[in-house]
Design a protein around this motif. Structure first.
Motif, PDB file in Angstrom:
ATOM      1  N   PHE A   1       0.809  -1.220   0.000  1.00  0.00           N
ATOM      2  CA  PHE A   1       0.000   0.000   0.000  1.00  0.00           C
ATOM      3  C   PHE A   1       0.844   1.272   0.000  1.00  0.00           C
ATOM      4  CE2 PHE A   1      -4.698  -0.437   0.772  1.00  0.00           C
ATOM      5  CZ  PHE A   1      -4.776  -1.762   0.378  1.00  0.00           C
ATOM      6  N   GLU A   2       1.987   1.222   0.661  1.00  0.00           N
ATOM      7  CA  GLU A   2       2.749   2.470   0.744  1.00  0.00           C
ATOM      8  C   GLU A   2       3.362   2.879  -0.597  1.00  0.00           C
ATOM      9  OE1 GLU A   2       6.343   2.439   3.221  1.00  0.00           O
ATOM     10  OE2 GLU A   2       5.989   0.297   3.425  1.00  0.00           O
ATOM     11  N   ASN A   3       3.335   1.969  -1.568  1.00  0.00           N
ATOM     12  CA  ASN A   3       3.816   2.336  -2.907  1.00  0.00           C
ATOM     13  C   ASN A   3       2.711   2.869  -3.810  1.00  0.00           C
ATOM     14  OD1 ASN A   3       6.464   1.492  -2.303  1.00  0.00           O
ATOM     15  ND2 ASN A   3       5.814  -0.638  -2.575  1.00  0.00           N
ATOM     16  N   VAL A   4       1.501   2.923  -3.277  1.00  0.00           N
ATOM     17  CA  VAL A   4       0.367   3.457  -4.048  1.00  0.00           C
ATOM     18  C   VAL A   4       0.163   4.918  -3.657  1.00  0.00           C
ATOM     19  CG1 VAL A   4      -2.134   3.253  -4.443  1.00  0.00           C
ATOM     20  CG2 VAL A   4      -0.765   1.183  -4.060  1.00  0.00           C
ATOM     21  N   VAL A   5      -0.066   5.747  -4.657  1.00  0.00           N
ATOM     22  CA  VAL A   5      -0.497   7.125  -4.396  1.00  0.00           C
ATOM     23  C   VAL A   5      -1.964   7.181  -4.789  1.00  0.00           C
ATOM     24  CG1 VAL A   5      -0.196   9.557  -5.056  1.00  0.00           C
ATOM     25  CG2 VAL A   5       1.803   8.047  -4.916  1.00  0.00           C
ATOM     26  N   VAL A   6      -2.803   7.728  -3.927  1.00  0.00           N
ATOM     27  CA  VAL A   6      -4.217   7.872  -4.282  1.00  0.00           C
ATOM     28  C   VAL A   6      -4.459   9.341  -4.624  1.00  0.00           C
ATOM     29  CG1 VAL A   6      -6.614   7.686  -3.490  1.00  0.00           C
ATOM     30  CG2 VAL A   6      -4.928   5.976  -2.755  1.00  0.00           C
ATOM     31  N   ALA A   7      -5.013   9.579  -5.813  1.00  0.00           N
ATOM     32  CA  ALA A   7      -5.349  10.953  -6.195  1.00  0.00           C
ATOM     33  C   ALA A   7      -6.858  11.125  -6.063  1.00  0.00           C
ATOM     34  CB  ALA A   7      -4.900  11.234  -7.621  1.00  0.00           C
ATOM     35  N   TYR A   8      -7.261  12.018  -5.183  1.00  0.00           N
ATOM     36  CA  TYR A   8      -8.690  12.330  -5.083  1.00  0.00           C
ATOM     37  C   TYR A   8      -9.002  13.449  -6.063  1.00  0.00           C
ATOM     38  CZ  TYR A   8     -13.021  14.481  -3.690  1.00  0.00           C
ATOM     39  OH  TYR A   8     -14.275  15.034  -3.746  1.00  0.00           O
ATOM     40  N   GLU A   9      -9.763  13.105  -7.092  1.00  0.00           N
ATOM     41  CA  GLU A   9     -10.103  14.088  -8.116  1.00  0.00           C
ATOM     42  C   GLU A   9     -11.607  14.110  -8.350  1.00  0.00           C
ATOM     43  OE1 GLU A   9      -6.503  15.012 -10.807  1.00  0.00           O
ATOM     44  OE2 GLU A   9      -7.621  13.383 -11.700  1.00  0.00           O
ATOM     45  N   PRO A  10     -12.303  15.030  -7.701  1.00  0.00           N
ATOM     46  CA  PRO A  10     -13.726  15.145  -7.982  1.00  0.00           C
ATOM     47  C   PRO A  10     -13.920  15.514  -9.451  1.00  0.00           C
ATOM     48  CG  PRO A  10     -12.975  16.942  -6.539  1.00  0.00           C
ATOM     49  CD  PRO A  10     -11.807  16.053  -6.781  1.00  0.00           C
ATOM     50  N   VAL A  11     -14.730  14.749 -10.149  1.00  0.00           N
ATOM     51  CA  VAL A  11     -14.827  14.898 -11.601  1.00  0.00           C
ATOM     52  C   VAL A  11     -15.250  16.314 -11.994  1.00  0.00           C
ATOM     53  CG1 VAL A  11     -15.955  13.991 -13.680  1.00  0.00           C
ATOM     54  CG2 VAL A  11     -15.341  12.433 -11.834  1.00  0.00           C
ATOM     55  N   TRP A  12     -16.129  16.900 -11.184  1.00  0.00           N
ATOM     56  CA  TRP A  12     -16.643  18.238 -11.499  1.00  0.00           C
ATOM     57  C   TRP A  12     -15.583  19.333 -11.351  1.00  0.00           C
ATOM     58  CZ3 TRP A  12     -16.082  20.855  -6.907  1.00  0.00           C
ATOM     59  CH2 TRP A  12     -16.043  20.058  -5.758  1.00  0.00           C
ATOM     60  N   ALA A  13     -14.479  19.008 -10.707  1.00  0.00           N
ATOM     61  CA  ALA A  13     -13.432  20.017 -10.488  1.00  0.00           C
ATOM     62  C   ALA A  13     -12.343  19.949 -11.555  1.00  0.00           C
ATOM     63  CB  ALA A  13     -12.812  19.829  -9.104  1.00  0.00           C
ATOM     64  N   ILE A  14     -12.359  18.874 -12.355  1.00  0.00           N
ATOM     65  CA  ILE A  14     -11.286  18.683 -13.338  1.00  0.00           C
ATOM     66  C   ILE A  14     -11.515  19.575 -14.548  1.00  0.00           C
ATOM     67  CG2 ILE A  14     -10.216  17.036 -14.921  1.00  0.00           C
ATOM     68  CD1 ILE A  14     -10.808  14.844 -12.872  1.00  0.00           C
ATOM     69  N   GLY A  15     -10.531  20.414 -14.812  1.00  0.00           N
ATOM     70  CA  GLY A  15     -10.565  21.273 -15.998  1.00  0.00           C
ATOM     71  C   GLY A  15     -11.680  22.294 -15.994  1.00  0.00           C
ATOM     72  N   SER A  16     -12.348  22.454 -14.877  1.00  0.00           N
ATOM     73  CA  SER A  16     -13.513  23.341 -14.832  1.00  0.00           C
ATOM     74  C   SER A  16     -13.172  24.714 -14.275  1.00  0.00           C
ATOM     75  CB  SER A  16     -14.601  22.715 -13.950  1.00  0.00           C
ATOM     76  OG  SER A  16     -14.124  22.653 -12.612  1.00  0.00           O
TER      77      SER A  16
END
Ligand code: PGA
Length: 253
Positions: free
Chosen positions: A162-177
């Motif tokens: 698990f420590e080699n995983v990075v989790v990116a929290y990206e709310p879809v409505w915030a991407i490129g908006s």
């Protein structure tokens, strides 16, 4: 305790020549205005620019990542790129399950899971993206969606990985908006993510890095980095210009 990580996701932008120029500007910008300290800086070019960017970033503080890959080592998968090919070019990270892949290329949690496992098996750090759509947020489904994506994407992964995983929290409505989440809202979900990781893997969850992504820019990165459970950012649009990205990184300390 967790090393901050800022990654630029260039998406389907920049030819090899343009990417090369961007790296030059990024490096000179970093030299000029930042004391980046412990920050890990990653750029994720399109496949066609990986080789050029690998050469340009050799012996620098910039680390190479890819935006996607197939889960098999090799085989009859026309148009695909394997983990071994990315490693061969010097990639250290790979973005998995970005919402654009989920939305336009039908990537399911099952596919994400195969790719996360394949990345880990090849010593590539998966940057696994999760996030709710606007409709889901408005229907109070954020927690449910994030839980499903984490459980599905990380299924069968050993705790010690698990420590080699990075989790990116990206709310879809915030991407490129241009409409980023507030730092407080992003922190709420980052904390939720950490709690779910703890359920799945125990103590090691404290070492998993969680990024926020979605309209991050030089002027708001500081507010996200100040949150206790946010350890970095996945940056799209604002990573497409070298000097500007260097400024953003400088503000992320
Ligand atoms: P954005 O994209 O910074 O342009 O909103 C972020 C991402 O898609 O990773």
């Amino acid at each position: 305790m967790r090393r901050p990580i800022v990654a630029g996701n260039w998406k389907m932008n920049l030819t090899a020549k343009e990417a090369s120029l961007l790296i030059e500007n990024l490096l000179s910008g970093l030299k000029e205005n930042t004391e980046t300290g412990l920050m890990e800086i990653v750029v994720c070019p399109a496949f066609t620019a990986l080789q050029t960017v690998a050469e340009k970033t050799k012996d620098t503080e910039i680390v190479l990542g890819a935006q996607n890959m197939h889960w098999e080592r090799s085989g009859a998968y026309t148009g695909e790129v394997s983990p071994a090919m990315l490693v061969d070019l010097g990639c250290k990270y790979v973005i998995i399950g970005h919402s654009e892949r989920r939305q336009y290329f039908a990537e399911t949690d099952e596919v994400v899971n195969k790719k996360v496992k394949a990345a880990l098996a090849s010593n590539l750090g998966p940057i696994m993206c999760v996030g709710e759509s606007l409709e889901e947020r408005e229907s109070d489904l954020t927690e449910k969606v994030i839980r499903e994506q984490l459980l599905g994407g990380l299924k069968g992964i050993q705790s010690e990985d698990f420590e080699n995983v990075v989790v990116a929290y990206e709310p879809v409505w915030a991407i490129g908006s241009g409409k980023a989440a507030t730092a407080e809202d992003a922190e709420k979900v980052a904390l939720l993510i950490r709690n779910i990781l703890r359920e799945l893997a125990g103590e090691v969850s404290e070492r998993v890095r969680i990024q926020y992504g979605g309209s991050v820019k030089a002027s708001n990165i500081g507010s996200f980095m100040a949150q206790p459970n946010i350890d970095g950012a996945l940056v799209g649009g604002a990573s497409l210009e070298g000097k500007g990205f260097a400024e953003l990184i400088g503000n992320a300390k």
